[in-house]
Enzyme design. Structure first.
Site, PDB file in Angstrom:
ATOM      1  N   LYS A 107       0.821  -1.220   0.000  1.00 16.84           N
ATOM      2  CA  LYS A 107       0.000   0.000   0.000  1.00 16.84           C
ATOM      3  C   LYS A 107       0.847   1.259   0.000  1.00 16.84           C
ATOM      4  O   LYS A 107       0.451   2.269  -0.574  1.00 16.84           O
ATOM      5  CB  LYS A 107      -0.967   0.011   1.195  1.00 16.84           C
ATOM      6  CG  LYS A 107      -2.149  -0.907   0.996  1.00 16.84           C
ATOM      7  CD  LYS A 107      -3.375  -0.410   1.755  1.00 16.84           C
ATOM      8  CE  LYS A 107      -4.552  -1.362   1.558  1.00 16.84           C
ATOM      9  NZ  LYS A 107      -5.641  -1.103   2.491  1.00 16.84           N
ATOM     10  N   LYS A 121      -9.143 -12.685 -10.542  1.00 19.41           N
ATOM     11  CA  LYS A 121     -10.309 -12.699  -9.673  1.00 19.41           C
ATOM     12  C   LYS A 121     -11.281 -11.590 -10.067  1.00 19.41           C
ATOM     13  O   LYS A 121     -10.847 -10.504 -10.454  1.00 19.41           O
ATOM     14  CB  LYS A 121      -9.833 -12.419  -8.233  1.00 19.41           C
ATOM     15  CG  LYS A 121     -10.268 -13.452  -7.238  1.00 19.41           C
ATOM     16  CD  LYS A 121      -9.551 -13.326  -5.914  1.00 19.41           C
ATOM     17  CE  LYS A 121      -9.898 -12.068  -5.156  1.00 19.41           C
ATOM     18  NZ  LYS A 121      -9.524 -12.147  -3.729  1.00 19.41           N
ATOM     19  N   LYS A 145     -13.951  -5.175  -8.635  1.00 17.71           N
ATOM     20  CA  LYS A 145     -14.678  -3.951  -9.003  1.00 17.71           C
ATOM     21  C   LYS A 145     -13.816  -3.013  -9.834  1.00 17.71           C
ATOM     22  O   LYS A 145     -14.334  -2.121 -10.486  1.00 17.71           O
ATOM     23  CB  LYS A 145     -15.218  -3.259  -7.754  1.00 17.71           C
ATOM     24  CG  LYS A 145     -14.162  -2.805  -6.767  1.00 17.71           C
ATOM     25  CD  LYS A 145     -14.836  -2.054  -5.626  1.00 17.71           C
ATOM     26  CE  LYS A 145     -13.847  -1.333  -4.732  1.00 17.71           C
ATOM     27  NZ  LYS A 145     -13.026  -2.165  -3.891  1.00 17.71           N
TER      28      LYS A 145
END
Ligand code: TRP
Length: 336
Positions: free
Chosen positions: A118, A200, A203
């Site tokens: 991140k 996978k 969104k």
């Protein structure tokens, strides 16, 4: 006491209210949650405190926190049988997090893979919350003394550090925390993107992602454009390696209808993808219809959703505060 003899094991998990739920979330996980209550005492919360480690639009976060609750309830999570709450409604999470941060080492936090990933992704905002994220997660978990923490593979390291922190604390102060076990979801119903069957369902690739709130037309359109395979065979046959797109559609069809791959192959023998794709779309549309309608109905009933959150926070806080009081006492905070 009779009750303690067959006391259910406790389970807890947090979910970030960071986006719309999709078919992958539903078939891969949420669908099975409704059944867990028979075996476990379940706590689920929306981890809004964790969400702000990445910059959020406040109005969006507020909206999603309640939308996601409506969607989970519509998927079958019964608020009477499960404790559903919002993390920021239970102050003990932030309170225990501070205490545990004094029992967590700088070195172990800097080794967390999610922190490394991140901070590479958000170079302009490597804030301290991103760094101490696992401590807050340890607090989320340890407050409730759960036996199991169901998480995705990506969160396993966070449950492991939670165990390390708990063991460290217990070794100093005695048995304060239950040491939780991670429960990693089986690969069973792993759903891939309709347009990118190698990855996978996500969104971030909306054209291949079926959202629970999509209209029947949108769902039909997404399945119509689903990638099948590059050969010209045009035959419904399960082959994960050579026909991942078809295998993914068969998995979706099978998970919803309960039919085996052989049965599906027989059902569509000689019919090709032109018949198969709309058939998959159809079962998905019909399966999601009542969920979408219920979520839409709940979204119009803010008073009900607020009451669910209010009750959930009260039930959660009761358990959490008991642990927090014990911790405060153990570390030497003066009690009134
Ligand atoms: N970090 C988890 C995720 O991103 C969410 C989470 C927060 C969580 N607190 C938790 C999961 C406690 C399990 C237990 O998916």
């Amino acid at each position: 006491m009779e009750e303690t003899k067959d006391k259910k094991k406790r389970m807890l998990s947090g979910i970030q209210p960071s986006g719309e739920l999709h078919l992958g979330n539903y078939l891969g996980a949420i669908k099975n949650w409704a059944d867990r209550v028979n075996e476990y005492e379940c706590y689920y919360f929306m981890a809004d405190l964790h969400t702000i480690t990445v910059r959020q639009d406040p109005a969006e976060l507020r909206k999603r926190s309640v939308q996601q609750l409506a969607q989970y309830i519509a998927c079958g999570l019964d608020p009477e049988k499960n404790v559903l709450f919002l993390q920021s409604h239970v102050p003990a999470h932030a309170q225990l997090s501070w205490v545990l941060s004094c029992y967590t080492m700088f070195g172990e936090l800097s080794r967390m893979t999610q922190f490394k990933d991140k901070s590479a992704q958000h170079k302009d905002n490597i804030n301290a919350g991103l760094f101490t994220y696992p401590v807050l997660m340890a607090a989320d978990i340890l407050l409730y003394q759960p036996d199991y923490v169901p998480v995705g593979e990506d969160q396993k390291q966070h449950v492991e550090i939670t165990r390390d922190i708990a063991q460290r604390f217990n070794s100093i102060y005695g048995d304060v925390f239950t040491i939780p076990e991670p429960l990693i979801a089986k690969a069973g119903a792993r759903i891939y993107g309709l347009s990118t069957p190698g990855d996978k369902m996500s969104k971030s690739v909306p054209e291949g992602c079926v959202f629970l709130m999509d209209s029947p037309d949108e769902i039909a359109r997404k399945f119509k454009r689903a990638v099948t395979d590059s050969d010209t065979e045009n035959c419904v046959h399960f082959d994960k390696v050579n026909k991942p797109g078809v295998a993914n559609l068969m998995n979706i069809y099978s998970t919803i209808t309960g039919k085996s791959y052989e049965e599906i192959e027989a059902e569509f023998a000689g019919q090709g993808y032109g018949k198969f794709k709309p058939a998959v779309a159809e079962v998905v549309v019909e399966h999601l219809r009542p969920i979408r309608e219920e979520a839409e109905r709940l979204m119009k009933d803010k008073a009900y959703l607020d009451q669910v959150y209010r009750d959930g926070a009260e039930r959660a806080a009761y358990v959490a505060n008991k642990t927090l009081r014990k911790v405060y006492k153990k570390v030497g905070f003066y009690q009134l």
